[in-house]
Design an enzyme around this catalytic site. Structure first.
Site, PDB file in Angstrom:
ATOM      1  N   TYR B 101      58.109 -10.158 -11.565  1.00 29.78           N
ATOM      2  CA  TYR B 101      58.450 -11.472 -12.112  1.00 29.78           C
ATOM      3  C   TYR B 101      59.814 -11.479 -12.771  1.00 29.78           C
ATOM      4  CZ  TYR B 101      53.943 -13.437 -10.953  1.00 29.78           C
ATOM      5  OH  TYR B 101      52.877 -13.915 -10.271  1.00 29.78           O
ATOM      6  N   GLU B 200      32.130   5.890  -5.047  1.00 33.88           N
ATOM      7  CA  GLU B 200      32.987   4.803  -4.568  1.00 33.88           C
ATOM      8  C   GLU B 200      32.656   3.460  -5.216  1.00 33.88           C
ATOM      9  OE1 GLU B 200      32.911   4.117  -0.347  1.00 33.88           O
ATOM     10  OE2 GLU B 200      34.127   2.315  -0.499  1.00 33.88           O
ATOM     11  N   ASP B 252      30.521   5.320   0.765  1.00 32.03           N
ATOM     12  CA  ASP B 252      29.864   4.716   1.918  1.00 32.03           C
ATOM     13  C   ASP B 252      30.192   5.528   3.161  1.00 32.03           C
ATOM     14  OD1 ASP B 252      28.946   2.657   0.339  1.00 32.03           O
ATOM     15  OD2 ASP B 252      30.541   1.251   0.918  1.00 32.03           O
TER      16      ASP B 252
END
Lengths: 691, 368
Positions: B101, B200, B252
């Site tokens: 910014y 995870e 996973d």
């Protein structure tokens, strides 16, 4: 009515309705969706033809209002000459009527089924009569009449005929002239590629002199589709003249009949007066090759000799038929028409010189628009036209499409998977075939039939616009690159120099050698603009030398040179290179310097000139300009010289013709017959087509 | 403070100045300004045998001001240099997003996207051999959460060292890992664990915490929050190095989770210049494996087109070039299935802690 009469009249009645029923498919009334398009087409074609003949700038309004079921109220109105009271019955009530069947020239409608089909179809599908208001300028009031068809007599039935002053509902003013048709028919309004909307849009593109509008309403009166295509030019299509047949397109039967009906005494006068393109020299040569005595009487020529003559026609070099029987749209107007219908970045158009196939003059026009709002994926839009009439069906089977598909579009910057089919990309392509005799594949008249010469002409025109596109794409990518480079050296680089010097507390480096190293090229930038006050199109060409060496160039620019335009404010002088190309020899351009060429063109309107090409002669490339192709330049010069020479020959032969005639006549001492001969010498198309 | 040896603020500024000097020198010679850096793509990462991680290879690219795009990047890096210098001088720091910014005020040097500013910050790290902590730039992403019987000392805002036990001194959400986990900010004090379990998904982290798995199995549980932040990877590396405890990754079974493991064990392409500080080569992929889907008959989903594409590209990734990974990926391609960690709940909430993990750990020789 006795029994026999009754039977015969019944048969006849069946015959007319059956004729319509049986031929619905090629009359264009085979489906509900197509019927409505055909109805619009017939009435709009009529309006355009009528306005053209009366030299009126057409305003055409089409209204479709959905009714209960699959009925649609159909309304069209024009500002044409109107139809005189006593002609209304014939125009609306008889099949196969129309003056155009008897002349060889380019017209829109060639079917003759015309508006009668609309009356018939409405009556058959809904029982509705066709409501007609016609106002002829010279008359004080309009004729209002309801029309039905007496299928037994192939004749219109008029009811409720009256005269009234016709007032425009919107303005409250009296309508001076025009024609309004209203009827109710079965039909289905659909949007898309084959729709009334598309038909009118296409029509407006090739009739830039017409203002066309469309309103479609649903059952409840809500507008569900509309279109408004205002005219972009006040110039009416030129009046086309009728011509005599050309020997290259004649069949044996026709030739025999022409011989039989001829009043000429001598074969030479027969050939010269009944055909176009045959000079005295050519007539003698034909007869010589056919071994026919010049003095023989045409009436006595037998079939064998006629066949010999026919063969000789192909062996003798003949003048082309006159081309003023054709009405091309003109490339500038195509450009305008296309850009009003399609928002695009680039438009390139080509009007080829007229050509001849089998004695029929024809002319190809092509327009290509690219970029802008056009969809980038999927095939390009193909807009096909024959004699200013949109062809909306059977795209795949049409010669125009086949010619389009035969071009290797990949070379010109369009995606063309496998080099087959219609290319892909954000483009639309218009192909217009103007001809005195458009050959279609079938009676439906939706696809143009194979013809080698026409195919070749289209291909040439396409290659030309293709080159234009390629140039444009190359130029815009060059222009983008050049713009970036300018931003780089003029803005970013100085900031890098300043910032790095600040950070390191060092003096700023001299950027001139850095810039030369980065750019290392000569740049050319042209800006086309419009001087509103002086009504002049202006062109400014800037050349920057960002190389380490001094450069010397001749710069050439394309400009729209024609009878109406002139180059103005050209302070640098220079010289004409060839038609449409001007050249300026520049002084030596030192490293890091820049020079500007400025000129204006008068005689144009705003938007006429938005794109040009800059060429150069000299060593080293110029980014933003193309090295002039000297051989191409030669070609342009040659073809220009050829056109001038041709014009002179025509002028000469026109001057010579009466002299030869007189010489012949004085020998024959039969002046009165000759005058008679030349009057009757014109042959009508209807006879000519029979064979 | 750096990874390895400490750089003083003068050294950091000097390193940054050398980037500006390369440009300035080029211009003095009449040449376009330029910046030289390694090619940062998959093709240019190599396995460093000595360090046992993936590092950038020898391919260098020169970014010079002959094209507008690279000229802009050069200008931006000068603006960043100036901005970092200002921060170092005034003792401030900013997030990468704040810098993005702030660049609004840099005129032609402003960034188009935050990705551009993040990438350029990384480029500067590589060229200057500093890390972004040296530049006073903080990442946006927050670090991981840790629960377990481990004790850290963290320097707070007042500059005092605070002692925190990640089992007794924290709530259910655990200890939040700060963005800077280097020794001058965080000390690893003591522990009573056998291994570290990196998880995870948040759902599985909470399940293990609720079931008291950390105490039962004597481990520290770390929530990775998807692709782990630099600080998460760095703290795992330190726990592995300083406490010599195994790092087990529990994720996973899908191609994206494999990438998470790869970035923990071998380093990520984007941070290959500091792989040796971030990658824990000893990390072990615990599950869920393609074998597990079959062995435990887990509820599974079909692999999507993009999953298949990702698997395919992993096969060409040097980090997956080993036999075991190849086998797993091939098996996955064969069965065409993927499964989530939480699919273990098929057999009840406690199945993961009572059956699945003990069995998997036993296979590794970690019994409890």
């Amino acid at each position: 009515m006795n029994k026999a009469e009754e039977i015969s009249s019944k048969q006849k009645q069946i015959a007319v309705s059956e004729f319509f029923e049986k031929n619905k498919h090629f009359l264009g009334f085979d489906s509900l969706q197509r019927s409505i398009i055909t109805a619009v087409k017939e009435s709009v074609d009529n309006s355009l033809d009528a306005c053209e003949e009366a030299r009126i700038l057409p305003n055409i309004h089409v209204e479709l209002n959905k009714q209960k079921g699959d009925k649609i109220e159909f309304v069209t109105q024009d500002n044409g000459p109107g139809i005189p009271r006593n002609a209304i019955e014939d125009v609306f009530g008889k099949f196969l009527l129309g003056s155009r069947f008897h002349a060889i020239r380019q017209t829109r409608g060639q079917q003759g089924i015309g508006i009668t089909g609309v009356v018939m179809y409405s009556q058959l599908t809904t029982g509705s009569k066709t409501h007609v208001i016609s106002k002829v300028k010279q008359e004080s009031s309009a004729v209002i009449v309801e029309l039905g068809l007496d299928t037994r007599k192939n004749k219109a039935i008029k009811t409720g005929e009256r005269r009234e002053v016709w007032i425009d509902k919107n303005t409250g003013k009296e309508i001076e002239q025009g024609l309004r048709i209203r009827t109710i028919m079965k039909g289905k309004y659909q949007k898309g590629k084959q729709s009334v909307h598309q038909y009118l849009r296409m029509t407006s593109i090739v009739n830039p002199h017409a203002s066309i509008s469309l309103i479609v309403r649903d059952k409840d009166g809500n507008i569900i589709d509309q279109g408004n295509w205002p005219r972009t030019t006040e110039r009416l299509p030129r009046v086309v003249s009728e011509i005599r047949p050309h020997p290259h397109g004649i069949h044996l039967g026709t030739l025999q009949r022409m011989l039989r009906e001829s009043g000429e005494r001598k074969m030479t006068s027969f050939l010269r007066h009944n055909f176009s393109g045959v000079s005295m020299r050519a007539a003698r040569e034909i007869l010589g090759k056919a071994k026919i005595d010049e003095g023989r009487e045409p009436k006595r020529i037998k079939a064998d000799d006629a066949q010999e003559m026919l063969n000789a026609f192909q062996k003798v070099k003949l003048l082309s038929p006159p081309m003023d029987c054709l009405s091309p749209i003109d490339d500038l107007l195509i450009k305008k028409g296309l850009s009003k219908a399609i928002d695009s970045r680039f438009a390139s158009t080509v009007t080829r010189n007229p050509s001849v196939s089998q004695g029929n003059p024809f002319q190809i026009e092509v327009g290509l628009v690219f970029g802008g709002d056009l969809g980038a994926d999927g095939p390009i839009e193909v807009l096909r036209f024959a004699n200013r009439v949109p062809l909306m069906y059977q795209q795949g089977g049409c010669l125009l499409t086949k010619a389009l598909e035969s071009v290797d579009w990949k070379r010109y910057g369009l995606e063309h998977p496998g080099g087959r089919g219609v290319p892909k990309g954000p483009a639309a392509l218009l192909i217009h075939l103007a001809s005195t005799n458009v050959q279609f594949t079938s009676e439906a008249k939706e696809a143009v039939a194979e013809n080698e010469e026409v195919h070749e002409e289209i291909r040439k025109a396409l290659l030309e616009v293709g080159r234009g596109l390629k140039n444009h794409l190359k130029k815009s990518s060059q222009r983008k690159k050049a713009k970036e480079k300018f931003e780089l050296v003029n803005i970013i680089l100085p900031e890098i120099a300043k910032k790095s010097s600040e950070i390191l507390a060092r003096p700023e480096p001299d950027l001139a050698p850095v810039i030369t190293q980065i750019m290392n090229a000569v740049f050319c930038e042209e800006v086309l603009d419009w001087d509103k006050e002086r009504k002049i199109a202006t062109c400014s060409i800037k050349i920057y030398n960002y190389t380490a060496r001094a450069r010397a160039y001749t710069i050439l620019a394309k400009w729209p040179e024609n009878e109406d335009t002139a180059m103005v404010d050209n302070d640098r002088g220079g010289r004409k290179e060839t038609k449409g190309i001007w050249a300026w020899r520049l002084d030596t351009l030192n490293p890091g310097t820049c020079t500007t060429i400025k000129f204006g063109v008068s005689g144009l309107t705003k938007g006429d000139w938005v794109d040009t090409d800059i060429f150069f002669r000299g060593n080293g490339e110029i980014i933003g300009a193309t090295r002039i192709d000297e051989s191409l330049l030669d070609e342009i010069r040659k073809s220009e010289a050829l056109i001038i020479a041709e014009k002179e020959i025509i002028k000469e032969s026109n001057n010579l013709e009466p002299l030869i005639d007189r010489a012949e006549e004085s020998v024959q001492k039969d002046i009165s017959t000759t005058i008679l001969e030349s009057k009757e010498g014109q042959l009508s198309l209807s006879e000519w087509e029979v064979e | 403070m750096t990874l390895g040896k400490t750089k003083t603020k003068e050294e950091v500024i000097e390193a940054l100045h050398s980037v500006a000097a390369e440009m300035h020198d080029k211009m003095l010679k009449g040449k376009p300004p330029a910046m030289t850096l390694p090619v940062r793509t998959k093709k240019n990462i190599q396995f460093d045998k000595k360090l046992q991680v993936y590092k950038y290879g020898k391919n260098k690219s020169t970014r010079d001001a002959t094209a507008l795009g690279s000229a802009r990047v050069l200008l931006r890096s000068l603006h960043i240099t100036e901005f970092i210098e200002d921060m170092i001088e005034s003792g401030k720091s900013s997030t990468l997003r704040e810098m993005y910014y702030i660049s609004e005020g840099w005129g032609n040097g402003k960034f188009g996207t935050q990705n551009e500013s993040n990438n350029l910050a990384e480029d500067l790290e590589i060229v200057t051999k500093c890390i972004r902590e040296d530049f006073k730039l903080r990442p946006e992403e927050d670090g991981a959460r840790i629960i377990g019987n481990v004790t850290f000392e963290e320097k707070n805002r007042k500059g005092e060292w605070m002692r925190i036990n990640c089992r007794d001194d924290v709530g259910d959400s655990g200890y939040g890992v700060p963005y800077n986990v280097e020794s001058e900010k965080l000390r690893l004090v003591e522990h009573d664990i056998d291994f570290v379990m990196a998880v995870e998904t948040g759902g599985m982290f909470d399940r293990l915490v609720e079931n008291g798995f950390d105490e039962e199995a004597r481990c520290a549980i770390i929530h990775l929050k998807g692709q782990p932040a630099r600080s998460t990877r760095r703290i795992m590396k330190r726990m592995s190095d300083e406490w010599k405890k195994p790092i087990l990754v529990f994720a996973d079974c899908d191609p994206w989770s494999f990438r998470i493991f790869a970035s923990i064990a071998y380093g990520a392409i984007k941070t290959a210049h500091i792989s040796e500080y971030l990658a824990t080569n000893e990390a072990i992929y615990l599950g869920i494996t393609a074998d597990d889907i079959l062995a435990y008959d887990l509820p599974s989903d079909d692999l999507t087109k993009s999953d298949l594409g990702a698997l395919e590209s992993e096969l060409s990734d040097p980090r997956f070039a080993t036999g075991w990974w190849k086998e797993q990926i091939n098996l996955m391609q064969e069965i065409g299935k993927k499964a989530e960690q939480q699919s273990l709940a098929k057999y009840g909430l406690d199945f993961v802690t009572d059956t699945y993990l003990p069995e998997k750990l036993a296979a590794l020789g970690l019994k409890y």
